[in-house]
Design an enzyme around this catalytic site. Sequence first.
Site, PDB file in Angstrom:
ATOM      1  N   GLU A  79       0.846  -1.190   0.000  1.00 56.51           N
ATOM      2  CA  GLU A  79       0.000   0.000   0.000  1.00 56.51           C
ATOM      3  C   GLU A  79       0.887   1.247   0.000  1.00 56.51           C
ATOM      4  OE1 GLU A  79      -2.143   0.728   3.808  1.00 56.51           O
ATOM      5  OE2 GLU A  79      -1.453  -1.280   4.352  1.00 56.51           O
ATOM      6  N   CYS A 111      -3.448  -3.562   4.471  1.00 53.32           N
ATOM      7  CA  CYS A 111      -2.477  -4.527   5.005  1.00 53.32           C
ATOM      8  C   CYS A 111      -2.806  -5.969   4.634  1.00 53.32           C
ATOM      9  CB  CYS A 111      -2.421  -4.412   6.526  1.00 53.32           C
ATOM     10  SG  CYS A 111      -2.098  -2.743   7.083  1.00 53.32           S
ATOM     11  N   HIS A 233      -2.115 -10.095  12.193  1.00 54.56           N
ATOM     12  CA  HIS A 233      -1.609  -8.823  11.671  1.00 54.56           C
ATOM     13  C   HIS A 233      -1.340  -7.911  12.869  1.00 54.56           C
ATOM     14  CE1 HIS A 233      -1.130  -5.034   9.757  1.00 54.56           C
ATOM     15  NE2 HIS A 233      -2.224  -4.544  10.308  1.00 54.56           N
TER      16      HIS A 233
HETATM   17  N1  CAA Z   1       1.455   3.452  30.705  1.00 61.86           N
HETATM   18  C1  CAA Z   1       1.019   2.261  30.233  1.00 61.86           C
HETATM   19  N2  CAA Z   1       0.019   2.138  29.324  1.00 61.86           N
HETATM   20  C2  CAA Z   1      -0.545   3.274  28.854  1.00 61.86           C
HETATM   21  C3  CAA Z   1      -0.141   4.558  29.293  1.00 61.86           C
HETATM   22  C4  CAA Z   1       0.918   4.621  30.265  1.00 61.86           C
HETATM   23  N3  CAA Z   1       1.355   5.777  30.726  1.00 61.86           N
HETATM   24  N4  CAA Z   1      -0.887   5.478  28.646  1.00 61.86           N
HETATM   25  C5  CAA Z   1      -1.736   4.800  27.827  1.00 61.86           C
HETATM   26  N5  CAA Z   1      -1.530   3.480  27.966  1.00 61.86           N
HETATM   27  C6  CAA Z   1      -2.199   2.383  27.255  1.00 61.86           C
HETATM   28  C7  CAA Z   1      -3.686   2.599  27.084  1.00 61.86           C
HETATM   29  O1  CAA Z   1      -4.414   2.170  28.233  1.00 61.86           O
HETATM   30  C8  CAA Z   1      -3.959   1.754  25.845  1.00 61.86           C
HETATM   31  O2  CAA Z   1      -3.982   0.389  26.200  1.00 61.86           O
HETATM   32  P1  CAA Z   1      -5.380  -0.430  26.115  1.00 61.86           P
HETATM   33  O3  CAA Z   1      -5.788  -0.381  24.659  1.00 61.86           O
HETATM   34  O4  CAA Z   1      -5.022  -1.802  26.559  1.00 61.86           O
HETATM   35  O5  CAA Z   1      -6.342   0.290  26.989  1.00 61.86           O
HETATM   36  C9  CAA Z   1      -2.692   1.941  25.020  1.00 61.86           C
HETATM   37  O6  CAA Z   1      -1.692   2.405  25.927  1.00 61.86           O
HETATM   38  C10 CAA Z   1      -2.850   2.991  23.916  1.00 61.86           C
HETATM   39  O7  CAA Z   1      -3.344   4.160  24.514  1.00 61.86           O
HETATM   40  P2  CAA Z   1      -4.512   4.995  23.825  1.00 61.86           P
HETATM   41  O8  CAA Z   1      -5.619   4.054  23.411  1.00 61.86           O
HETATM   42  O9  CAA Z   1      -4.864   6.131  24.679  1.00 61.86           O
HETATM   43  O10 CAA Z   1      -3.698   5.484  22.540  1.00 61.86           O
HETATM   44  P3  CAA Z   1      -4.132   6.460  21.399  1.00 61.86           P
HETATM   45  O11 CAA Z   1      -5.593   6.653  21.342  1.00 61.86           O
HETATM   46  O12 CAA Z   1      -3.288   7.688  21.497  1.00 61.86           O
HETATM   47  O13 CAA Z   1      -3.640   5.685  20.089  1.00 61.86           O
HETATM   48  C11 CAA Z   1      -4.056   4.006  18.434  1.00 61.86           C
HETATM   49  C12 CAA Z   1      -3.753   4.279  19.900  1.00 61.86           C
HETATM   50  C13 CAA Z   1      -5.513   4.362  18.163  1.00 61.86           C
HETATM   51  C14 CAA Z   1      -3.813   2.528  18.140  1.00 61.86           C
HETATM   52  C15 CAA Z   1      -3.110   4.901  17.553  1.00 61.86           C
HETATM   53  O14 CAA Z   1      -1.775   4.536  17.777  1.00 61.86           O
HETATM   54  C16 CAA Z   1      -3.400   4.793  16.065  1.00 61.86           C
HETATM   55  O15 CAA Z   1      -4.275   5.477  15.560  1.00 61.86           O
HETATM   56  N6  CAA Z   1      -2.633   3.913  15.347  1.00 61.86           N
HETATM   57  C17 CAA Z   1      -2.807   3.733  13.902  1.00 61.86           C
HETATM   58  C18 CAA Z   1      -4.041   2.894  13.580  1.00 61.86           C
HETATM   59  C19 CAA Z   1      -3.902   1.468  14.026  1.00 61.86           C
HETATM   60  O16 CAA Z   1      -2.820   0.957  14.277  1.00 61.86           O
HETATM   61  N7  CAA Z   1      -5.045   0.769  14.087  1.00 61.86           N
HETATM   62  C20 CAA Z   1      -5.055  -0.636  14.400  1.00 61.86           C
HETATM   63  C21 CAA Z   1      -6.197  -1.370  13.724  1.00 61.86           C
HETATM   64  S1  CAA Z   1      -6.234  -1.025  11.981  1.00 61.86           S
HETATM   65  C22 CAA Z   1      -5.047  -2.086  11.320  1.00 61.86           C
HETATM   66  O17 CAA Z   1      -4.633  -3.009  11.940  1.00 61.86           O
HETATM   67  C23 CAA Z   1      -4.525  -1.810   9.943  1.00 61.86           C
HETATM   68  C24 CAA Z   1      -3.214  -1.134  10.086  1.00 61.86           C
HETATM   69  O18 CAA Z   1      -2.180  -1.758  10.066  1.00 61.86           O
HETATM   70  C25 CAA Z   1      -3.204   0.321  10.217  1.00 61.86           C
END
Ligand code: CAA
Length: 386
Positions: A79, A111, A233
């Site tokens: 991609e 992906c 994945h």
């Molecule tokens: N200490 C320990 N853990 C902590 C922490 C700290 N200080 N602060 C936060 N965390 C934990 C949270 O509790 C959370 O864990 P859980 O899910 O178990 O609750 C984790 O860290 C992530 O925190 P947030 O959910 O608050 O993080 P975020 O909202 O800022 O971002 C995300 C997370 C949405 C995955 C972001 O990284 C993102 O948008 N990533 C790109 C999209 C993605 O990867 N999507 C996955 C599915 S789509 C797919 O698989 C296709 C692909 O390849 C893209």
Amino acid sequence: MQIGLDALALDTSRYVLNLRDLARARGVDPNKYCKGLGQELMSIPPPDEDVVTLGANAAWHALEALDWPAIELLIFATESAVDQSKAAAVYAHGLLDLPPDCLCLEVKQACSSGAGGLLLALDYVRAKPTAKALVIAADIARYGLRTPGEPTQGAGAAALVVSAQPRLVALDSRAGFHSECVMDFWRPNYRDEALVDGKYSLKVYLKAVQSAWQRYAARTGRGFEDHARFCYHLPFTRMAEKAHQQLLRETGHEGLSAAEVQRQIGGGLHYNPVIGNSYTASLFVALASLLEHEQAVSGERVGLFSYGSGCMAAFFSGVVQPGYQRYVQAQRHAALLESRQELTVSAYEAFYAAHLPVDGRTYHCPRHETGLFRLAGIEQHQRHYD
Ligand code: CAA
């Protein structure tokens, strides 16, 4: 007749960013990236690396391991395409100096096109058992700076040789799919960075685990207990836990001990924390991790789940072959990961900001560390590789 993987080789960039440094630069608790997402390092490609160089490099090592078999079908899944018309498969075919009698195609569905390409190659070889197919999955995961996706970037490639004498894993192409038109992650043609609705993407991924599993189970008659290991994945490493918990709920196995869950998914989780998301290659990075870290999985069935946003997901499986340990590329992969140079956050941002000219003028890429191939530059809108 058994069809499956005869060779599996990985590549990634020679540069890496420590996520603790990124967290400090972004004012985030490093535990969020390291514990919350499960990431330690992410591979960062220099400006003279692209999916063609990463993919061709992985393919070189897969083909060399088999003493350069004749390849009839070359599918390149990505991609992060370098051209709207010319397939990355044709560029790779040229770099690898493969014979002209070869069907070369590029395939796309976020992906999951790596798994999609592999499933097609399995059926091609089933129809022509003397043929060998090469599937290359290569990607550079790129999100905006200072966005929640930034710590889930990465870069990598997997090259898979499919044959009717699979020395690594015999695969069953009877997959269960889940396709649904949703906007959880996408990248319009005019953008270099993906757009993503992160929380929604997690929800759709988990829905797809459930739905693809149901169809796979109905199609094959297999149950959860028929599978000893699972590879998922991995957009970030902790996604495997969430995905597996979803599958455990779906199949009524919520009560499994933490040790048993770790035995089922742990083998696949050694490489992703230090490479990051490699999109199409990610599932095969997990499979290589399993085969290269578990010494006694021959005869075991591995469940494989691929998710591509947008979305299309596939659940399929394969059986690890006796003697697979002799054919994995564990030492080369360990040396590659060990030898990468760590970037400062500002050096990472400089790599990130580098763009090729779009006006057709001649441009020579500054020379950085790459594998066997590198993007030398652009001349009259044509890419030139060394
Ligand atoms: N200490 C320990 N853990 C902590 C922490 C700290 N200080 N602060 C936060 N965390 C934990 C949270 O509790 C959370 O864990 P859980 O899910 O178990 O609750 C984790 O860290 C992530 O925190 P947030 O959910 O608050 O993080 P975020 O909202 O800022 O971002 C995300 C997370 C949405 C995955 C972001 O990284 C993102 O948008 N990533 C790109 C999209 C993605 O990867 N999507 C996955 C599915 S789509 C797919 O698989 C296709 C692909 O390849 C893209």
